[in-house]
Design a protein around this motif. Structure first.
Motif, mmCIF file in Angstrom:
data_model
loop_
_atom_site.group_PDB
_atom_site.id
_atom_site.type_symbol
_atom_site.label_atom_id
_atom_site.label_comp_id
_atom_site.label_asym_id
_atom_site.label_seq_id
_atom_site.Cartn_x
_atom_site.Cartn_y
_atom_site.Cartn_z
ATOM 1 N N LYS A 138 0.258 16.398 -9.964
ATOM 2 C CA LYS A 138 0.861 15.096 -9.724
ATOM 3 C C LYS A 138 0.533 14.731 -8.284
ATOM 4 C CE LYS A 138 5.057 12.756 -11.262
ATOM 5 N NZ LYS A 138 6.442 12.967 -11.752
ATOM 6 N N THR A 139 -0.148 13.606 -8.089
ATOM 7 C CA THR A 139 -0.613 13.222 -6.760
ATOM 8 C C THR A 139 0.303 12.174 -6.147
ATOM 9 O OG1 THR A 139 -2.129 11.619 -7.779
ATOM 10 C CG2 THR A 139 -3.028 13.782 -7.225
ATOM 11 N N PHE A 140 0.690 12.417 -4.904
ATOM 12 C CA PHE A 140 1.570 11.526 -4.156
ATOM 13 C C PHE A 140 0.889 11.079 -2.870
ATOM 14 C CE2 PHE A 140 4.396 14.034 -6.726
ATOM 15 C CZ PHE A 140 5.486 13.226 -7.018
ATOM 16 N N ILE A 141 1.207 9.875 -2.428
ATOM 17 C CA ILE A 141 0.845 9.424 -1.087
ATOM 18 C C ILE A 141 2.083 9.549 -0.217
ATOM 19 C CG2 ILE A 141 0.169 7.437 0.316
ATOM 20 C CD1 ILE A 141 -1.504 6.475 -2.046
ATOM 21 N N VAL A 142 1.925 10.176 0.934
ATOM 22 C CA VAL A 142 3.013 10.315 1.906
ATOM 23 C C VAL A 142 2.456 9.843 3.241
ATOM 24 C CG1 VAL A 142 4.638 11.877 3.030
ATOM 25 C CG2 VAL A 142 4.016 12.251 0.631
ATOM 26 N N SER A 143 2.781 8.614 3.610
ATOM 27 C CA SER A 143 2.114 7.963 4.735
ATOM 28 C C SER A 143 3.099 7.237 5.640
ATOM 29 C CB SER A 143 1.082 6.960 4.191
ATOM 30 O OG SER A 143 0.531 6.177 5.224
ATOM 31 N N GLY A 144 2.692 7.056 6.889
ATOM 32 C CA GLY A 144 3.504 6.279 7.811
ATOM 33 C C GLY A 144 3.424 4.784 7.557
ATOM 34 N N GLY A 145 2.505 4.353 6.710
ATOM 35 C CA GLY A 145 2.369 2.936 6.399
ATOM 36 C C GLY A 145 3.557 2.408 5.612
ATOM 37 N N GLY A 146 3.668 1.085 5.530
ATOM 38 C CA GLY A 146 4.767 0.459 4.811
ATOM 39 C C GLY A 146 4.706 0.788 3.322
ATOM 40 N N VAL A 147 5.821 1.229 2.772
ATOM 41 C CA VAL A 147 5.824 1.705 1.389
ATOM 42 C C VAL A 147 5.530 0.586 0.400
ATOM 43 C CG1 VAL A 147 8.333 1.432 1.051
ATOM 44 C CG2 VAL A 147 7.067 3.163 -0.253
ATOM 45 N N GLU A 148 6.031 -0.625 0.656
ATOM 46 C CA GLU A 148 5.771 -1.726 -0.262
ATOM 47 C C GLU A 148 4.287 -2.080 -0.283
ATOM 48 O OE1 GLU A 148 8.039 -1.838 2.150
ATOM 49 O OE2 GLU A 148 10.007 -2.281 1.277
ATOM 50 N N PHE A 149 3.675 -2.021 0.878
ATOM 51 C CA PHE A 149 2.238 -2.230 1.018
ATOM 52 C C PHE A 149 1.472 -1.281 0.104
ATOM 53 C CE2 PHE A 149 -1.222 -0.509 4.018
ATOM 54 C CZ PHE A 149 -2.205 -1.359 3.545
ATOM 55 N N MET A 150 1.730 -0.007 0.225
ATOM 56 C CA MET A 150 0.956 0.984 -0.501
ATOM 57 C C MET A 150 1.269 1.002 -1.986
ATOM 58 S SD MET A 150 0.948 4.141 2.206
ATOM 59 C CE MET A 150 2.745 4.170 2.326
ATOM 60 N N ARG A 151 2.473 0.685 -2.349
ATOM 61 C CA ARG A 151 2.855 0.804 -3.752
ATOM 62 C C ARG A 151 2.121 -0.170 -4.668
ATOM 63 N NH1 ARG A 151 9.366 2.016 -3.325
ATOM 64 N NH2 ARG A 151 9.141 4.301 -3.188
ATOM 65 N N VAL A 152 1.568 -1.209 -4.110
ATOM 66 C CA VAL A 152 0.812 -2.129 -4.948
ATOM 67 C C VAL A 152 -0.659 -1.711 -5.027
ATOM 68 C CG1 VAL A 152 0.012 -4.493 -5.219
ATOM 69 C CG2 VAL A 152 2.401 -4.029 -4.664
ATOM 70 N N PHE A 153 -1.320 -1.507 -3.896
ATOM 71 C CA PHE A 153 -2.745 -1.206 -3.971
ATOM 72 C C PHE A 153 -3.009 0.235 -4.351
ATOM 73 C CE2 PHE A 153 -2.422 -0.175 0.676
ATOM 74 C CZ PHE A 153 -3.043 1.078 0.667
ATOM 75 N N ALA A 154 -2.042 1.122 -4.193
ATOM 76 C CA ALA A 154 -2.278 2.535 -4.477
ATOM 77 C C ALA A 154 -2.621 2.781 -5.935
ATOM 78 C CB ALA A 154 -1.050 3.357 -4.091
ATOM 79 N N GLU A 155 -1.964 2.090 -6.836
ATOM 80 C CA GLU A 155 -2.241 2.330 -8.250
ATOM 81 C C GLU A 155 -3.609 1.788 -8.637
ATOM 82 O OE1 GLU A 155 0.194 2.675 -12.311
ATOM 83 O OE2 GLU A 155 0.798 1.010 -11.005
ATOM 84 N N ARG A 156 -3.957 0.600 -8.143
ATOM 85 C CA ARG A 156 -5.243 0.016 -8.489
ATOM 86 C C ARG A 156 -6.398 0.740 -7.823
ATOM 87 N NH1 ARG A 156 -4.667 -6.531 -8.776
ATOM 88 N NH2 ARG A 156 -2.677 -6.623 -9.894
ATOM 89 N N THR A 157 -6.175 1.226 -6.630
ATOM 90 C CA THR A 157 -7.256 1.826 -5.860
ATOM 91 C C THR A 157 -7.374 3.327 -6.066
ATOM 92 O OG1 THR A 157 -6.975 0.128 -4.163
ATOM 93 C CG2 THR A 157 -8.216 2.078 -3.537
ATOM 94 N N TYR A 158 -6.230 4.016 -6.071
ATOM 95 C CA TYR A 158 -6.237 5.474 -6.124
ATOM 96 C C TYR A 158 -5.755 6.061 -7.451
ATOM 97 C CZ TYR A 158 -6.112 4.696 -1.021
ATOM 98 O OH TYR A 158 -6.352 4.274 0.259
#
Length: 346
Positions: free
Chosen positions: A191-211
């Motif tokens: 199970k792969t997770f992103i754990v980043s200092g970036g804004g969570v709302e930002f990543m939650r949209v592009f993360a699924e499409r990109t990663y």
């Protein structure tokens, strides 16, 4: 926020960015894989062999290092680990562009720092304003918006914004080798997770499409929102100019504990902001994999580490060398950095 040398500190930038839920919708970038080689963009070397060996050991039930699928948790930093981060974090680039776009509606900004410096393209003046100035920018350009309205603005920005060096959309500057690694891990029961200092709302949209990482598997810095019922009976969430949680440095293990609830067995980062996440992962029992992306390729991407104002890699690199963690030399270990450029960027 420290601004020594005329640059923003990572923590200061992330503290300000935490109040901004940037959302992106780049096209899916597939991880090219073959049956014989799940990591074709990785050159045959120690890092690739270490990854293949580790995944094989923990995912096959006949070995003593076997890990049940529920415990195969892998965490990845985002900026500098899954996509580029130079010359400034992409989330910050968006915020600065928003100031320029809104400037005609705010004539007072022409005489007020840091807005004046942003409009005039004066990075030293912007840096001199420090954390207070950057928080002021975030509040002035984002606070009071509903999350839906803000998402639309960012999506529009991503359609036209281009990286200053590569001339490509920001959301196309993901690392092809890491896309392959994410896909390989998932195919191996992780199970792969992103754990980043970036804004969570930002990543939650592009993360699924990109990663291929769904929103519920993204941990990041967060700003406060408030629930409102509009006169037309529509419930909305409105962004407030307040930081709720900073998922950077020592905040990353706390974020993992708070939002994931399992200690990872694999962690990948690229900077000292990921140091504690790797230490936390390494401290667990059983097989562990710790990886760092070392930016050494000035021709295909950027070369930086100990003295960089963005993505500084110093103490974590020392510990990686001391403890035998896997350090990925971008120039030596990757035969490709980015996926092929989209047609619009060619």
């Amino acid at each position: 926020m420290s601004t020594r040398g005329g640059t923003f500190s990572r923590r200061g930038l992330l503290a300000a960015a935490a109040a901004v839920p940037i959302l992106a919708g780049p096209p899916w970038v597939s991880a090219a894989r073959s049956q014989d080689d799940p990591l074709p963009s990785w050159n045959d070397g120690a890092p690739k062999r270490a990854i293949l060996d580790f995944v094989g050991r923990v995912s096959h039930g006949s070995g003593r290092d076997f890990v049940v699928p529920a415990e195969r948790v892998a965490v990845f930093d985002n900026d500098g680990t899954l996509w580029a981060e130079q010359p400034i974090y992409f989330q910050i680039a968006f915020a600065l562009d928003r100031v320029k776009a809104l400037a005609p509606e705010h004539p007072e900004w022409k005489d007020t720092q840091p807005f004046k410096g942003i409009i005039e393209g004066d990075p030293k003046a912007v840096a001199a304003s420090g954390e207070r100035g950057l928080l002021q920018v975030m509040a002035a350009t984002h606070a009071g918006m509903t999350t839906e309205a803000f998402n639309g603005i960012v999506a529009d920005w991503l359609k036209t914004a281009r990286h200053p060096r590569f001339g490509r959309p920001y959301d196309s500057l993901v690392y092809q080798p890491m896309l392959e690694l994410l896909a390989y891990l998932r195919a191996s029961g992780f199970k792969t997770f992103i754990v980043s200092g970036g804004g969570v709302e930002f990543m939650r949209v592009f993360a699924e499409r990109t990663y291929g990482v769904p929103p519920e598997q993204v941990v990041g810095s967060s700003g406060a929102t408030k629930f409102e019922m509009r006169p037309d009976g529509m419930p909305v969430l409105v962004k407030e100019p307040k930081v709720e949680f900073i998922d950077d440095g020592p905040g990353k293990p706390s974020g993992i504990n708070r939002f994931i609830g399992r200690r990872p067995i694999l962690a990948f980062g690229n900077s000292d902001g990921d140091h504690q996440m790797l230490q936390w992962t390494a401290a667990g029992a059983g097989p562990r994999f710790l990886g760092l992306v070392h930016h050494t390729d000035a021709e295909r991407e950027f070369a930086y580490d100990r003295q960089s104002h963005v993505g500084r890699l110093d103490k974590a690199l020392d510990e990686a060398e001391r403890r035998g963690w896997t350090v990925v030399d971008m120039q030596r270990d990757w035969n490709a950095v980015f996926p092929p450029a989209p047609r619009s960027a060619r």
